[in-house]
Scaffold this motif. Structure first.
Motif, short mmCIF file in Angstrom:
data_model
loop_
_atom_site.label_atom_id
_atom_site.label_comp_id
_atom_site.label_asym_id
_atom_site.label_seq_id
_atom_site.Cartn_x
_atom_site.Cartn_y
_atom_site.Cartn_z
N ALA A 125 0.81 -1.21 0.00
CA ALA A 125 0.00 0.00 0.00
C ALA A 125 0.84 1.26 0.00
O ALA A 125 2.07 1.23 0.16
CB ALA A 125 -0.89 0.01 1.24
N GLY A 126 0.17 2.37 -0.21
CA GLY A 126 0.75 3.67 0.10
C GLY A 126 1.37 4.42 -1.05
O GLY A 126 1.26 4.03 -2.22
N LEU A 127 2.00 5.53 -0.70
CA LEU A 127 2.58 6.43 -1.68
C LEU A 127 4.10 6.45 -1.59
O LEU A 127 4.75 7.17 -2.34
CB LEU A 127 2.05 7.86 -1.44
CG LEU A 127 0.53 8.05 -1.39
CD1 LEU A 127 0.19 9.51 -1.14
CD2 LEU A 127 -0.10 7.58 -2.69
N HIS A 128 4.66 5.73 -0.63
CA HIS A 128 6.11 5.71 -0.49
C HIS A 128 6.56 4.34 0.00
O HIS A 128 5.75 3.55 0.48
CB HIS A 128 6.57 6.78 0.50
CG HIS A 128 6.31 6.40 1.93
ND1 HIS A 128 5.12 6.68 2.57
CD2 HIS A 128 7.07 5.74 2.84
CE1 HIS A 128 5.16 6.21 3.81
NE2 HIS A 128 6.31 5.63 4.00
N LEU A 129 7.83 4.05 -0.12
CA LEU A 129 8.40 2.88 0.55
C LEU A 129 9.67 3.30 1.27
O LEU A 129 10.17 4.42 1.07
CB LEU A 129 8.64 1.72 -0.43
CG LEU A 129 9.47 1.93 -1.68
CD1 LEU A 129 10.95 2.06 -1.37
CD2 LEU A 129 9.26 0.76 -2.63
N VAL A 130 10.15 2.43 2.12
CA VAL A 130 11.38 2.71 2.85
C VAL A 130 12.46 1.76 2.33
O VAL A 130 12.25 0.55 2.29
CB VAL A 130 11.20 2.50 4.36
CG1 VAL A 130 12.52 2.69 5.10
CG2 VAL A 130 10.15 3.46 4.92
N VAL A 131 13.57 2.32 1.90
CA VAL A 131 14.76 1.52 1.58
C VAL A 131 15.61 1.52 2.83
O VAL A 131 16.07 2.59 3.27
CB VAL A 131 15.56 2.16 0.43
CG1 VAL A 131 16.82 1.36 0.15
CG2 VAL A 131 14.71 2.25 -0.81
#
Lengths: 531, 531
Positions: free
Chosen positions: A434-440
């Motif tokens: 989901a969502g509008l961003h991810l975390v690397v």
């Protein structure tokens, strides 16, 4: 000062316009004459008590119409620069501060020196809470481009449809929609919204429980100010949204960071013994890590809140963008005891500049919040609310959500591909759903803040994960990458550019500390345990 | 629970839609099946650990497609109601709160009784500051009609022009205008505004000193939170604007009511000895009495603020509507030492629902306020700001102001005529020069609140003057009558209707206390002396 001397002074100072006589007698000249006399009075060149020349005389001497002089005199009179005494004339007022009065009151005046600290450094000081707010500022000064987190692709917003609806409402606006709003906002919008929330988010509410806000920030602020006094405690997810922390802290609420594990916010036994006033959480999509709160944790929190009379504040900021299955049901919908306050926003689903959000309140609180909103913010924007009601009712909202959901899923996929291509398939990143961003994620010890700042010089936003933690011991390193507002073709190249910044930093870390190889295993195994 | 028993249970509970097979396998059925299993799990009729039937089996037994069952299972899985074990099947999760964990933490669970006070009365309590705010609410629940104070005639707003400009901007919106704003708002608007303020209000500023807000309330809130800590003092005009008092008090600022005389806010010698952090004032048009602050008082305040490092907050809410002469110059324009924060709004000049205002800050404060605005409120509405910039630049703003000034002057005249006709030429009312409302004074002891409430039952707004005072000893009786939003033809009849409410109250007062005859003399002589 003799009256004729004043005329001469004015003549000297008056700009002589190159224009016609009409100009000289028009508003330009009225204004100029007024300004000029006013300045001379303030500068002291026409002293208090001086009599101004009779209007007819001055008009003749400086070559303007009598009306021009009268206009200037009336304005000076109205503003207190001069006083008129019938039959005697017009006199410059005594308008310097009454030093003797101030003296009596113990004030230091004029020649008496003022302590330096008062004169300079302190003069523009912010308050303690103001300084804390400004020096811990979290809002980005960029709001668009790769990889700005939390910003939707506003270029895909159906602006023609929106403009058509705007037009429809502006063609013949009802006066009631142009004035202040009250009682929580435009009822037809609250009705369609209640229906939408019931279907899409399993939120249980009547339209009367909905209060329209300008967004999540206003909702948090209202909660803090209506339900908390200074010193009250709020649990907040750590890592969590900087805005929640800023607002609560500024409102005097004591923010207690609580770690997040793979089931969501995870208060330990000691923490549970000291119940807070609020539990702020992002159950559908933990911000910024992306975890979904487990059902077990949801029920535990609800039960705990019921027993201890705490409020759970559910921030459902981007839950509409779930890429697989239907969106997860809200925590609010599970609550049988009116302990959840639900907050939502159209910033992510439509466009942030709209400044529209909403809260769903337990019935006994809703009227108080409507009143509090009017008192603190004097709400309005009913035209915009009417346009949005039509937009939802005509089905454009659902269509837009569907379209954007597909686009964002595709963009997330492209970003994941780019990451895998550069750093390998197993490089740890946050959840996919989901969502509008991810975390690397980055290896422990990586300087994510430094990388972020270096990325900035390349025109890229990549916010450092460590900065979302309150507790430095707990902080993990990584980068928040927003993919929603990056066109498909730009994602690969932009990440390539970002990788050029990340890699040297990781190589440096590998030389000086532990090798990044260990890191994948570590993050994958312990990632969400909060260890 | 045997798998087939679950199928039977589900079969019993499933609503059998009258529709076709297509209905049964459509989203309606997916959702229904999911909801049903979820409810049974929550109710405990399918217990934790139970195995759900294989999807193919359940599909056959209840007569739906296998996809329908898979969809429901996936959703339940995603939300944590069930867990899947590869090769073994799908099991209902243990999701009841872990009582033992809560017990260890000292929480009372389930059968242990919770004290009544926690269970009931306290559950929806507002905080002390919240309760104070709500129970001293000043915002009206009406916003339109005779004699609503402070509301302009929005029906005369040039909506066709506005719609044309909206259209122009929405035809091809720049993405940057649809996202969050930052740094204080849309610079082209700040530029035209700086120019307008310089010409119309003698405000001295660069565009960088202007911060765009959603109105006076947001500006006051920002000032209180960035420049004051709890316990700091603010002087406020008494009578004064309820919103200022509400906002400051809620922000923990100690509001000190200071009387107003015929020159404006009038701190006495004792008061001057204890300098405040802020002096809130309405120099151009005292709210609600309408007095203009004298130049002497202006200079005294500026000098005092300079010496004591206080901030003067100039609320210039309706100064554009001055009917004779040009508008009075602002206090800000007289300030040589950066001690004035100027606040303005478009609520009165355009329409309140626009929610747009601005503040002019001393240069050293402006960047902090821009940051504070982003942190606390996440500002947006750049499209609207762009439309307004065009509206001002193309001259529509000046034209509209001119037109409305004439209309409001005319309406004030009609209201005065109506008052004179009914109560006599000498009946005391507030000043004539400016604004959107006037005050009809009432004899001391008159029950203005009662009159106001009685007027309300007749569909008329007439806010009681006494409620604008903090200090009851000082309170004078009267009614605030807004004439701006009342069409010319309605003013006479509406006042006639209001007089029917006022007269019996005055007759009652005359019988029981002093006759209203004395009152005219009293008010006329002592009106503004604060006696």
């Amino acid at each position: 000062m003799k009256e004729t001397i004043l005329s001469e002074l004015l003549l000297q100072r008056l700009e002589r316009p190159a224009g016609t006589q009409a100009d000289r007698n028009g508003t330009h000249m009225n204004r100029q004459l007024y300004e000029l006399i006013r300045q001379e009075i303030l500068a002291g060149s026409i002293s208090a008590g001086s009599k101004l020349p009779a209007s007819r005389l001055l008009a003749t001497e400086i070559g303007v119409s009598r009306n021009t002089v009268l206009y200037a005199y009336e304005q000076l009179l109205a503003e207190g620069y001069v006083t008129a005494s019938t039959g005697r004339g017009t006199f410059v007022s005594q308008t310097f501060p009454d030093h003797s009065a101030l003296h009596k009151a113990g004030a230091r005046i004029g020649t008496t020196p003022v302590p330096a600290v008062q004169q300079n450094s302190n003069r523009f000081d912010l308050s303690r809470r103001g300084m804390h707010l400004v020096s811990n500022a979290g809002a980005s000064d960029r709001q668009w481009g790769a990889f700005m987190a939390g910003v939707p692709d506003v270029s895909l917003f159906p602006h023609a449809t929106w403009a058509r609806l705007l037009n429809k409402h502006w063609r013949n606006p009802r006066p009631q929609l142009l004035t202040y709003a009250h009682h929580g906002g435009y009822m037809p919008l609250r009705r369609v919204l209640a229906e939408h929330l019931r279907l899409a988010r399993a939120v249980r509410c009547e339209p009367e429980q909905i209060i329209l806000t300008t967004g999540i920030h206003q909702a948090i602020d209202l909660i803090a100010r209506l339900l908390a006094d200074p010193g009250d405690k709020a649990w907040m997810e750590d890592p969590g949204y900087w805005g929640t922390r800023s607002l609560l802290t500024n409102a005097g609420v004591d923010v207690i960071p609580v770690p997040v594990d793979n089931e969501g916010i995870a208060p330990d036994a000691a923490r549970l013994q000291d119940p807070p006033r609020f539990i702020f959480a992002t159950p559908s999509h933990q911000y910024p890590l992306g975890t979904v709160m487990s059902l077990t944790r949801r029920r535990m929190l609800l039960e705990y809140a019921r027993q201890r009379g705490a409020w759970i504040v559910e921030d459902d900021y981007d839950s509409e963008f779930r890429f697989e299955g239907r969106p997860l049901a809200s925590l609010q919908g599970l609550d049988e005891h009116d302990r959840v306050i639900y907050m939502g926003t159209f910033s992510k689903t439509l466009f942030p500049g709209l400044r529209m959000g909403f809260m769903v309140l337990p019935k006994p609180l809703a009227p108080h919040f409507a009143t509090g909103l009017s008192e603190l913010f004097r709400e309005g924007q009913l035209m915009q609310q009417a346009v949005l009601a039509d937009f939802i009712e005509e089905g454009h909202y659902a269509t837009h959500l569907r379209r954007m959901r597909q686009r964002y899923a595709q963009r997330q996929g492209l970003l994941r591909e780019a990451i895998a291509k550069r750093f390998g398939q197993d490089w740890p990143t946050s959840t996919h759903e989901a969502g509008l961003h991810l975390v690397v994620h980055l290896p422990p010890g990586a300087d994510d803040l430094g990388i972020s700042m270096a990325a900035r010089t390349q025109g890229l936003s990549a916010r450092p994960l460590s900065r979302y933690y309150s507790d430095e011991q707990r902080a993990r390193q990584g980068l928040l990458l927003g993919y929603a507002c990056v066109p498909e073709d730009d994602i690969g190249p932009a990440f390539h550019k970002l990788a050029e910044v990340i890699e040297p930093a990781l190589e440096h870390l590998a030389r000086t500390r532990q090798p990044p190889r260990e890191f994948s295993a570590r993050i994958n195994n312990e990632a969400w345990s909060g260890a």
